[in-house]
Design an enzyme around this catalytic site. Sequence first.
Site, PDB file in Angstrom:
ATOM      1  N   ASP A 171       0.790  -0.969   0.413  1.00  0.00           N
ATOM      2  CA  ASP A 171      -0.571  -0.061   0.179  1.00  0.00           C
ATOM      3  C   ASP A 171       0.623   0.776   0.549  1.00  0.00           C
ATOM      4  O   ASP A 171       2.219   1.388   0.716  1.00  0.00           O
ATOM      5  CB  ASP A 171      -1.001  -0.128   1.295  1.00  0.00           C
ATOM      6  CG  ASP A 171      -1.982  -0.900   1.200  1.00  0.00           C
ATOM      7  OD1 ASP A 171      -2.106  -1.632   0.323  1.00  0.00           O
ATOM      8  OD2 ASP A 171      -1.859  -1.510   1.968  1.00  0.00           O
TER       9      ASP A 171
ATOM     10  N   ASP B 280      -2.063   5.815   1.132  1.00  0.00           N
ATOM     11  CA  ASP B 280      -3.001   4.914   2.034  1.00  0.00           C
ATOM     12  C   ASP B 280      -2.467   5.793   3.504  1.00  0.00           C
ATOM     13  O   ASP B 280      -3.014   7.038   3.221  1.00  0.00           O
ATOM     14  CB  ASP B 280      -2.053   3.331   1.951  1.00  0.00           C
ATOM     15  CG  ASP B 280      -3.429   2.473   2.841  1.00  0.00           C
ATOM     16  OD1 ASP B 280      -4.668   2.788   2.696  1.00  0.00           O
ATOM     17  OD2 ASP B 280      -2.470   1.766   3.959  1.00  0.00           O
TER      18      ASP B 280
ATOM     19  N   ASP C 295       2.577   3.624   9.939  1.00  0.00           N
ATOM     20  CA  ASP C 295       1.265   2.549  10.087  1.00  0.00           C
ATOM     21  C   ASP C 295       2.736   1.348  11.400  1.00  0.00           C
ATOM     22  O   ASP C 295       3.489   1.279  10.734  1.00  0.00           O
ATOM     23  CB  ASP C 295       1.469   1.204   8.797  1.00  0.00           C
ATOM     24  CG  ASP C 295       0.044   0.968   8.171  1.00  0.00           C
ATOM     25  OD1 ASP C 295      -0.460   2.457   8.528  1.00  0.00           O
ATOM     26  OD2 ASP C 295      -0.893   0.901   7.317  1.00  0.00           O
TER      27      ASP C 295
ATOM     28  N   ARG D  23      -8.284   8.843  12.970  1.00  0.00           N
ATOM     29  CA  ARG D  23      -6.522   7.754  12.953  1.00  0.00           C
ATOM     30  C   ARG D  23      -5.224   8.584  13.201  1.00  0.00           C
ATOM     31  O   ARG D  23      -4.197   8.779  13.072  1.00  0.00           O
ATOM     32  CB  ARG D  23      -5.811   6.971  11.368  1.00  0.00           C
ATOM     33  CG  ARG D  23      -6.862   5.735  11.782  1.00  0.00           C
ATOM     34  CD  ARG D  23      -6.673   5.506  10.492  1.00  0.00           C
ATOM     35  NE  ARG D  23      -7.809   4.407  10.210  1.00  0.00           N
ATOM     36  CZ  ARG D  23      -7.365   3.295   9.630  1.00  0.00           C
ATOM     37  NH1 ARG D  23      -6.227   2.989   9.123  1.00  0.00           N
ATOM     38  NH2 ARG D  23      -8.286   2.176   8.965  1.00  0.00           N
TER      39      ARG D  23
END
Length: 395
Positions: free
Chosen positions: A194, A218, A222, A274
């Site tokens: 991604d 994306d 992460d 997020r």
Amino acid sequence: MAFHGCCFTLALALLLHILVILFTPNTILPANAHRSSNSPPAMKLNVIDRCWRRSRNWQRHRQLLATCSVGFAGKMTNNIGTDLIRYEVTDPSDHPLNPKPGTLRFGATNIKGKVWITFKQSMRIKLEKPLLISSFTTIDGRGASIHIAGGACLLLHEVTNVIIHGIRIHHCRAQMPGQVLGPDSKMMELGHVDGDAIRLVASSQIWIDHNTLYECQDGLLDVTRGSTDITISNNWFRNHDKVMLLGHDDEYLQDKNMKVTVAFNHFGPNCYQRMPRVRHGYTHVVNNLYLGWEQYAIGGSMNPSVLSEANLFIAPESGTKEVTWRQDNNENGRSWNFQSVRDVFENGAHFSQTGDSAKRPHYNHLQTFRVADAKAVRPITRSSGALRCRKRSRC
């Protein structure tokens, strides 16, 4: 002989600095104590920046940065020492299978041992495939304007002791499956990737500091698949939907051991959600500035523990004023622990707490730091993101 004497002096100075940091981790100097003549008198610095930005000779002693990290990553002293290899990027080109000496990929993958990577000049790097970074590697963009943009971006896969500092990472794009050179010059077969700016997979003791991240395909950052002991500090996240994901997915139970510190970051403008979203694990969110959100600021699923401490939350002019979001999956979230301690809320922002008490991070002496009052968040996050450091001048 002069060369060896210089190295001995630098090594001795470095050792003394490390000892000071290790044995007095909470020391805060008065505002006028030992200030560099190049440091602006009105500048307020957080505990990380105070450790190195006051030095007028930061560019001559770059490796002192490794002693300044706090939070779950701890001190990054494994990244320095007499066996350190210094590598300078001179070529912005990229080849995913056979990188040339002088390129970023060559320094991050082909050199064994401890590597400290710097850049000869400002450059824009378009990576043809994700850059897999080796353990014990520091990417230090200070002194140049370094953009990684328009192609693949950074992947930390089963590595440890990595510092990423002072880089602008944006407009990252998803990548098709294919081969790429990985750590220790080993060829790896990657599946679909991604378009994340930085992705951590099964990695530990990682420090991501003073980077600017925005507008990727994306997420921006992460932390997945059992990664732990992470500090994310002094970064500027802006113009993005899904900013930061901590925890791979609801079924990946190994992320229960995940521990992440999110400190001194600047979120916004135009961040939607997020910041972070947490699955399982424990996250200490501390002294961050939030300039609005579209859906929520802090959220998660699978009953994570989140301590929000001394942050400044400024709600958007319209839309939701609620800071938190929960994807309930266990008795309406009764076993969750979402706690707010000494946060400041402006423009109608509010925080829904869940759980019996604030679960402290229980940092050890290499991780602990003094939390600033939320009223100081604006000044201590003012220089978040990649700094404009000039050589032979203050940073």
